[in-house]
Design a protein around this motif. Structure first.
Motif, PDB file in Angstrom:
ATOM      1  N   ALA A  82       0.851  -1.067   0.026  1.00 44.80           N
ATOM      2  CA  ALA A  82       0.026   0.304  -0.036  1.00 44.80           C
ATOM      3  C   ALA A  82       0.731   1.258   0.107  1.00 44.80           C
ATOM      4  CB  ALA A  82      -0.837   0.084   1.230  1.00 44.80           C
ATOM      5  N   ARG A  86       0.997   3.785  -2.996  1.00 45.62           N
ATOM      6  CA  ARG A  86       0.856   5.008  -2.857  1.00 45.62           C
ATOM      7  C   ARG A  86       2.018   6.150  -3.243  1.00 45.62           C
ATOM      8  NH1 ARG A  86      -1.225   4.892   2.456  1.00 45.62           N
ATOM      9  NH2 ARG A  86       0.962   5.376   2.980  1.00 45.62           N
ATOM     10  N   LYS A  87       3.241   5.625  -2.870  1.00 44.90           N
ATOM     11  CA  LYS A  87       4.244   6.583  -3.169  1.00 44.90           C
ATOM     12  C   LYS A  87       4.469   6.780  -4.872  1.00 44.90           C
ATOM     13  CE  LYS A  87       8.623   7.915  -1.120  1.00 44.90           C
ATOM     14  NZ  LYS A  87       9.711   7.413  -0.946  1.00 44.90           N
ATOM     15  N   LEU A  90       1.494   8.996  -5.987  1.00 44.99           N
ATOM     16  CA  LEU A  90       1.801  10.534  -5.728  1.00 44.99           C
ATOM     17  C   LEU A  90       3.083  11.035  -6.024  1.00 44.99           C
ATOM     18  CD1 LEU A  90      -0.395  10.395  -2.374  1.00 44.99           C
ATOM     19  CD2 LEU A  90      -1.048  11.198  -4.297  1.00 44.99           C
ATOM     20  N   GLU A  91       3.937  10.313  -5.792  1.00 45.52           N
ATOM     21  CA  GLU A  91       5.489  11.083  -5.736  1.00 45.52           C
ATOM     22  C   GLU A  91       5.926  10.762  -7.239  1.00 45.52           C
ATOM     23  OE1 GLU A  91       8.342   9.867  -2.899  1.00 45.52           O
ATOM     24  OE2 GLU A  91       9.473  11.567  -3.328  1.00 45.52           O
ATOM     25  N   LYS A  93       4.165   9.633  -9.683  1.00 43.25           N
ATOM     26  CA  LYS A  93       3.121   9.920 -10.811  1.00 43.25           C
ATOM     27  C   LYS A  93       3.295   8.908 -11.896  1.00 43.25           C
ATOM     28  CE  LYS A  93       2.504  14.566  -9.468  1.00 43.25           C
ATOM     29  NZ  LYS A  93       3.528  15.054  -8.587  1.00 43.25           N
ATOM     30  N   GLU A 111      -6.695  -1.717  -3.922  1.00 48.63           N
ATOM     31  CA  GLU A 111      -7.362  -0.350  -3.235  1.00 48.63           C
ATOM     32  C   GLU A 111      -6.730   0.728  -3.770  1.00 48.63           C
ATOM     33  OE1 GLU A 111     -10.448  -2.166  -1.669  1.00 48.63           O
ATOM     34  OE2 GLU A 111      -9.606  -0.128  -0.706  1.00 48.63           O
ATOM     35  N   ARG A 115      -8.614   3.967  -5.281  1.00 48.03           N
ATOM     36  CA  ARG A 115      -8.675   5.338  -4.714  1.00 48.03           C
ATOM     37  C   ARG A 115      -8.187   6.391  -5.445  1.00 48.03           C
ATOM     38  NH1 ARG A 115      -6.394   6.449   1.301  1.00 48.03           N
ATOM     39  NH2 ARG A 115      -6.804   8.489   1.523  1.00 48.03           N
ATOM     40  N   PHE A 116      -6.981   6.274  -6.187  1.00 48.15           N
ATOM     41  CA  PHE A 116      -6.570   7.239  -6.979  1.00 48.15           C
ATOM     42  C   PHE A 116      -6.410   7.146  -8.403  1.00 48.15           C
ATOM     43  CE2 PHE A 116      -4.336   9.256  -3.497  1.00 48.15           C
ATOM     44  CZ  PHE A 116      -4.037   8.349  -2.393  1.00 48.15           C
TER      45      PHE A 116
ATOM     46  N   PRO B  29       2.691  19.798  -3.667  1.00 46.40           N
ATOM     47  CA  PRO B  29       1.891  18.680  -4.360  1.00 46.40           C
ATOM     48  C   PRO B  29       1.294  17.694  -3.106  1.00 46.40           C
ATOM     49  CG  PRO B  29       3.928  18.830  -5.678  1.00 46.40           C
ATOM     50  CD  PRO B  29       4.020  19.766  -4.421  1.00 46.40           C
ATOM     51  N   ARG B  30       0.487  16.814  -3.594  1.00 44.58           N
ATOM     52  CA  ARG B  30      -0.252  15.939  -2.607  1.00 44.58           C
ATOM     53  C   ARG B  30       0.680  15.053  -1.618  1.00 44.58           C
ATOM     54  NH1 ARG B  30      -4.631  12.498  -5.808  1.00 44.58           N
ATOM     55  NH2 ARG B  30      -2.961  12.418  -7.161  1.00 44.58           N
ATOM     56  N   PHE B  31       1.885  14.742  -2.397  1.00 43.97           N
ATOM     57  CA  PHE B  31       2.776  13.911  -1.962  1.00 43.97           C
ATOM     58  C   PHE B  31       3.328  14.352  -0.494  1.00 43.97           C
ATOM     59  CE2 PHE B  31       5.812  10.692  -1.032  1.00 43.97           C
ATOM     60  CZ  PHE B  31       7.156  11.415  -0.722  1.00 43.97           C
ATOM     61  N   LEU B 161     -12.513  13.043   3.729  1.00 40.47           N
ATOM     62  CA  LEU B 161     -11.311  12.641   4.139  1.00 40.47           C
ATOM     63  C   LEU B 161     -10.398  11.764   3.237  1.00 40.47           C
ATOM     64  CD1 LEU B 161     -12.356  11.868   7.859  1.00 40.47           C
ATOM     65  CD2 LEU B 161     -11.218  13.988   6.906  1.00 40.47           C
ATOM     66  N   SER B 162     -10.687  11.428   1.964  1.00 41.12           N
ATOM     67  CA  SER B 162     -10.202  10.838   1.112  1.00 41.12           C
ATOM     68  C   SER B 162      -9.101  11.400   0.281  1.00 41.12           C
ATOM     69  CB  SER B 162     -10.952   9.756   0.205  1.00 41.12           C
ATOM     70  OG  SER B 162     -11.575  10.673  -0.685  1.00 41.12           O
ATOM     71  N   MET B 164      -6.260  13.826   0.258  1.00 41.45           N
ATOM     72  CA  MET B 164      -4.974  14.030   0.998  1.00 41.45           C
ATOM     73  C   MET B 164      -4.937  15.528   1.647  1.00 41.45           C
ATOM     74  SD  MET B 164      -2.849  11.532   1.362  1.00 41.45           S
ATOM     75  CE  MET B 164      -3.121   9.749   1.119  1.00 41.45           C
ATOM     76  N   PRO B 235      -8.066   6.098   7.711  1.00 37.63           N
ATOM     77  CA  PRO B 235      -8.444   6.610   6.194  1.00 37.63           C
ATOM     78  C   PRO B 235      -7.329   7.026   5.655  1.00 37.63           C
ATOM     79  CG  PRO B 235      -9.399   7.810   8.300  1.00 37.63           C
ATOM     80  CD  PRO B 235      -8.353   6.815   8.811  1.00 37.63           C
ATOM     81  N   PHE B 236      -6.099   7.460   6.097  1.00 34.30           N
ATOM     82  CA  PHE B 236      -4.805   7.645   5.475  1.00 34.30           C
ATOM     83  C   PHE B 236      -4.573   6.561   4.537  1.00 34.30           C
ATOM     84  CE2 PHE B 236      -1.136   9.384   4.169  1.00 34.30           C
ATOM     85  CZ  PHE B 236       0.204   8.834   4.684  1.00 34.30           C
ATOM     86  N   GLU B 237      -4.330   5.526   5.015  1.00 37.16           N
ATOM     87  CA  GLU B 237      -3.930   4.150   4.284  1.00 37.16           C
ATOM     88  C   GLU B 237      -4.950   3.592   3.689  1.00 37.16           C
ATOM     89  OE1 GLU B 237      -0.985   1.687   5.916  1.00 37.16           O
ATOM     90  OE2 GLU B 237       0.588   3.239   5.623  1.00 37.16           O
ATOM     91  N   GLY B 238      -6.348   3.738   4.075  1.00 36.83           N
ATOM     92  CA  GLY B 238      -7.348   2.987   3.311  1.00 36.83           C
ATOM     93  C   GLY B 238      -7.262   1.421   3.800  1.00 36.83           C
ATOM     94  N   ASP B 280      11.989   8.933   4.488  1.00 31.31           N
ATOM     95  CA  ASP B 280      11.822   9.010   3.081  1.00 31.31           C
ATOM     96  C   ASP B 280      12.690   9.457   2.133  1.00 31.31           C
ATOM     97  OD1 ASP B 280      10.360  11.313   0.828  1.00 31.31           O
ATOM     98  OD2 ASP B 280       9.220   9.539   1.524  1.00 31.31           O
TER      99      ASP B 280
END
Lengths: 402, 329, 285
Positions: A82, A86-87, A90-91, A93, A111, A115-116, B29-31, B161-162, B164, B235-238, B280
């Protein structure tokens, strides 16, 4: 004069932008288990994806744009998958995500895809019914098989090929996929052979490394057939550990659903007598398959592709085919092109069912035999069953595509 | 002259910080919002841990139990009861609090080594139970397909909430509120008693304080706030997976608090930011971020027992900034 | 089948004992739980792999790998842990936990993330027939190793001068120091020796399960359970605890396969409630 100059500049700027956009790579997130006991399969799937991408780029890319793979480790874990997915969305792209080893990781990525609103093509062997069943979604397509396609084919084969089987035992991984396969196989088998005795199934934790405590309970029941979907490194470890306990001398071992070829290529001469069902046959004679096998053997030092590697390879080509067919990178158009579309694969032409986004491939079942041409065993003269014959009808999948 | 402008800057600082926090998701950006949300959740988890460790001296290696219980509770509420974030949060906090009371009741009777081992034992036990209760937790597959709720307050537009960026503000508000409550707890008489117990249990007993009751309540409150952090994760990870209950997850708030400084209220918050950012950054370049985290941690344990905040507070100009996270005597 | 399962349990028990004995010894003397014990075990397995590849012989790696692990542990103790003896215990624990993170990731960096298989020594690859059933010969080796190690430890602690000094230091550090014993040196000896035992455990398990990342994490908590059940600081306690948990795991898999993973921790907590010092431990709480 000035107006003409401005016009020419505008045209040039537009041309350059269009050209640059045309050169912008198609980013594809490639997720497989690159580590851990299940990593044996994933690392090879990632490598063969690279080979496919290189081939596609040699042929001019997709609609002129080069393919760029972003390869990531999903650790066959739903939480890692997940986060990584997501990364990627979002990051990094990415335009598409392919892969994900194992049903937990696959469901997680499905999932995130939903969602995205990013297209996800499952090619890593996530075979749980949920993906094209209760939890199906518009953005997820399954290129690899569904578990039901395998266990129904397996039950048919076992019932007709081993009429003398009376007791059946099983040793399977303890999560959704393992349970679905065991329950499905035994119920289908009982439909065909009502007199079969099913021993309560033995389940082992997903990434278990020590099978010794479980082996005795299976061997002792003296089953005629042992059914297992222990895949990737698990299957290999199990066979190695069970051998000195005499498991394969007394019972027929059926290593189902794409677990057999990984065992064969990894074990080499440590292999034991067994049967299995596979999603591909690398010895098949068609140009796409031959090209893939040749390129892979160069990379692997003569070892053939195993388990779902052909699917990893094919998925990238399926993307190329569908995008060039609909002549667009628009997600909705691609979805429409995939639904019900027929594509070239190393195992022939394959259609993706519109109702649940499940691909209809082939199942190859047979016995593993030593092969004098190579250092390892191969599936000899497999029986070929088209997935359409053994898939769950749409009404039984529980999929309501939103 | 110099003093007045310095104190002007000092008073302006919190407003600048608040302003930055508000503008942040809109500018990037959303990230970057998702990164910040990870920091908020980790910060709350670590703040809850530090209530036990920094203020009461209880080193628990099993704090993930309450984080995971909070996460699973919220997920189950959203999936099966109602798509209400308020209900999910309330249930998470309640269930985690009760679980912490039960486990804490057994654990606080022991000290030091035995306490630590017992928390490890409970951590593993709950993890394994969670693994077995496939019907509840989904086992190795985890819980997927959790509907992400929306919040409709009268007169305001619907809060989705979905999204970001929206979730950034939501989690910021919740975590900030929780931090304020924790601050009140820590500055109260209860907090002072905890510190007395941390410094010497024997002396506290001689003073007539009910050590066990205080430690139990502290443990339970720590569990409650960890549960809240877990609920925010959903809600963050779903999705929720067994990883939230794993031993390695228990290690995170410990690392984070030590990094930031366990003797400072906002130490864990600083530690959380460092942790997530290092993770990160390193992950983009190399795979082995835990290696670097371990090295940083060794350096911190050996040379910076006060953590980053403790180190920074030694320098006069920063002492006032650290003053917000002032050392409690 | 019962006999086979009993033997399986014994091999698990002996492996657990190798780890638990080191853990309990370190705790008994240094009064610190070595969180890094599992990581040292993992290093033992990986060193075994590398030495086996280099030398072509498993027996050479069985000898060499634990020594390498002991050296690594010696470095950790001498340059890091020792400086924290004056500080609170929590800091020592945290340091050891940090080394878990470092060792685990460094292992992945150096050896890669896929499992490294170590071939069994040629003499022990087959099986022996026991009561009409096949049983791996190699596993019998593991079973034999445990009691040997226990006996050796007992003799070392009671029969040798340095062993008795170690026991003295564990009973009362200040008094031992006062009578002239070099306590820091003794601490190092114990830590290194405990790590060596861990390395032997890793070397012994490598042909069975290979060397893989995360194997340290898996075994460490089970080892904690053994040590608690047996009693922190008691070697015979560790032996007893290992036997108990090894057989519980083996037979549990037959009888209650669904609950099997729960049992060790349930037992651990039960011991805490009923007899916190463990079966053979001394004082506690």
């Amino acid at each position: 004069m000035r107006a003409v100059a401005i016009a020419i500049c505008l045209v040039l700027v537009c041309a350059v932008t269009v050209f640059a956009a045309g050169q912008e790579p198609v980013k594809i997130g490639v997720m497989y288990a690159l580590s851990g006991p299940l990593g044996v399969l994933g690392t090879d799937q990632a490598k063969v994806s690279k080979i496919a991408a290189d081939q596609i780029n040699k042929e001019g890319g997709i609609l002129g744009r080069p393919v760029e793979l972003l390869i990531r480790d999903d650790e066959a874990s739903p939480s890692t998958a997940a986060r990584v997915a997501r990364k990627l969305v979002l990051e990094d792209k990415v335009n598409f995500i392919v892969g994900a080893n194992g049903s937990p990781a696959g469901m997680s990525v499905a999932e995130v895809a939903s969602r995205f609103k990013t297209l996800y093509l499952s090619a890593g062997g996530a075979m749980t019914e949920l993906m094209t069943g209760k939890n199906c979604n518009r953005y997820t397509f399954r290129i690899n098989h569904s578990g039901a396609q395998f266990y129904r084919a397996d039950a048919t084969y076992v019932a007709s090929t081993f009429p003398d089987v009376k007791t059946v035992a099983g040793i399977n991984p303890d999560y959704s996929y393992g349970h679905e396969m065991w329950d499905g196989f035994t119920s289908e088998l009982k439909k065909k052979k009502p007199d079969v005795q099913v021993v309560p199934g033995v389940f082992v934790p997903m990434a278990e490394k020590d099978y010794t405590n479980y082996i005795a309970s299976v061997v002792d029941k003296k089953p005629d057939l042992v059914y297992s979907v222990l895949w990737s490194g698990s299957g290999v470890a199990f066979v190695k550990q069970a051998k000195p306990y005499g498991m394969f001398d007394k019972s027929r071992f059926f290593l189902a659903a794409a677990a057999l070829t990984t065992a064969m290529t990894t074990l080499g001469n440590d292999m034991v007598r067994m049967w299995g069902s596979e999603p591909e046959d690398w010895q098949m004679d068609n140009p796409m398959n031959k090209r893939m096998v040749t390129d892979w053997m160069k990379e692997s030092g003569g070892k053939p592709p195993h388990a779902y590697m052909g699917h990893s390879y094919a998925t990238l080509f399926i993307l190329k085919q569908v995008i060039e067919r609909v002549k667009s990178f628009d997600t909705e158009k691609i979805i429409a092109g995939l639904e019900g579309g027929t594509f070239d694969t190393p195992w022939g032409k394959m259609t993706i069912r519109k109702g649940d986004h499940q691909a209809m491939g082939k199942i190859f079942i047979g016995e593993a035999m030593p092969n004098p041409k190579y250092q390892f065993w191969t599936l000899s003269n497999p029986k070929v069953i088209p997935a359409e014959d053994v898939s769950l009808p749409m009404s039984e999948t529980g999929c309501v595509m939103k | 002259m110099k003093d007045r402008s310095a104190s002007f800057v000092r008073r302006l600082l919190p407003f600048l910080a608040a302003g930055a926090l508000v503008v942040y998701p809109l500018a990037l950006p959303r990230f970057y919002s998702s990164l910040a949300i990870e920091i908020f959740i980790m910060a709350l988890f670590a703040l809850s841990f530090n209530l036990m460790f920094g203020y009461a001296g209880m080193l628990s290696f099993g704090h993930a139990v309450f984080y995971g219980i909070g996460a699973y509770t919220a997920a189950l509420v959203l999936k099966h009861a109602a798509e209400s974030m308020a209900l999910a949060i309330a249930c998470s906090m309640a269930v985690s609090f009760v679980a912490a009371l039960v486990i804490g009741f057994i654990c606080v009777r022991f000290t030091r080594t035995y306490f630590i081992m017992l928390t490890v034992a409970f951590g593993e036990l709950v993890y394994v139970i969670g693994h077995r209760l496939v019907g509840v937790t989904g086992g190795d597959d985890g819980l997927v397909g959790i509907p992400i709720p929306q919040i409709s307050l009268p007169g305001l537009p619907v809060i989705d909430l979905s999204n970001m960026r929206v979730y950034y503000y939501f989690s910021l508000v919740i975590v900030a509120a929780a931090a304020v409550v924790l601050r009140i707890i820590v500055k109260s008489r209860f907090g002072h008693v905890l510190r007395a117990i941390r410094d010497s249990q024997q002396r506290a007993l001689f003073l007539g304080l009910n050590v066990r009751r205080h430690l139990l309540l502290c443990y339970a409150l720590a569990g409650l706030f960890a549960g809240l952090a877990g609920a925010l994760l959903v809600p963050f990870e779903g999705m929720v997976s067994l990883e939230t209950l794993h031993f390695s997850t228990s290690g995170n708030p410990i690392i984070v608090s030590i990094l930031g400084g366990t003797q400072f209220f906002l130490g864990p918050v600083v530690g959380a930011a460092i942790f997530i950012l290092v993770k990160d950054t390193v992950q983009n370049v190399a795979e082995f971020w835990m290696l670097w985290m371990g090295i940083i941690l060794v350096a911190t344990v050996m040379f910076l027992p006060g953590g980053v905040v403790g180190f920074v507070a030694r320098f006069k100009p920063f002492r006032s900034a650290a003053g917000i996270a002032k050392k409690e005597e | 089948m019962i006999l086979i399962q009993f033997l399986n349990g014994l091999s698990t028990a002996m492996l657990l004992f190798l780890l638990a004995s080191g853990l309990t010894l370190i705790f008994g003397v240094l009064r610190v739980i070595n969180f890094a014990h599992g990581s040292l075990y993992m290093l033992g397995a990986y060193f075994t792999y590398s030495v086996a590849v280099f030398s072509g012989s498993y027996w050479v790696s069985l000898l060499a790998a634990p020594v390498f692990v002991a050296c690594a542990a010696g470095l950790i103790e001498r340059f890091f842990l020792r400086r924290l003896y004056v500080r609170e215990h929590e800091f020592q624990l945290l340091l050891l936990y940090s080394f878990v993170l470092i060792i685990d990731d460094a292992t992945k960096a150096f050896w890669g993330t896929s499992i490294r298989m170590v071939p069994k020594p040629a003499a022990l690859t087959g099986s022996i027939e026991i009561l009409g059933r096949a049983f791996p010969t190699y596993t019998l080796l593991i079973i034999g190793l445990g009691p040997l190690v226990a006996l050796a430890l007992f003799l070392a602690l009671n029969g040798t001068k340095i062993g008795r000094q170690v026991v003295a230091a564990s009973l009362d550090r200040e008094a031992a120091s006062a009578v002239g014993l070099n306590v820091p040196f003794l601490y190092s000896v114990v830590f290194v020796f405990g790590a060596w035992l861990s390395g032997v455990g890793g070397a012994v398990v490598a042909p069975l399960r290979g060397a893989s990342p995360g194997m340290g994490m898996e075994i460490i908590i089970m080892s904690f359970a053994v040590v608690i059940v047996g009693g922190l600081g008691s070697i015979w306690g560790a032996f007893l605890g290992a036997l108990l948990l090894g057989e519980v795991l083996a037979f549990g898999t037959l009888i209650v396969p669904n609950l099997i993973v729960l049992l060790p921790y349930a037992i651990m907590i039960l011991i805490f409630l009923v007899r916190p010092q463990g079966l053979l431990g001394r004082g506690g709480g």
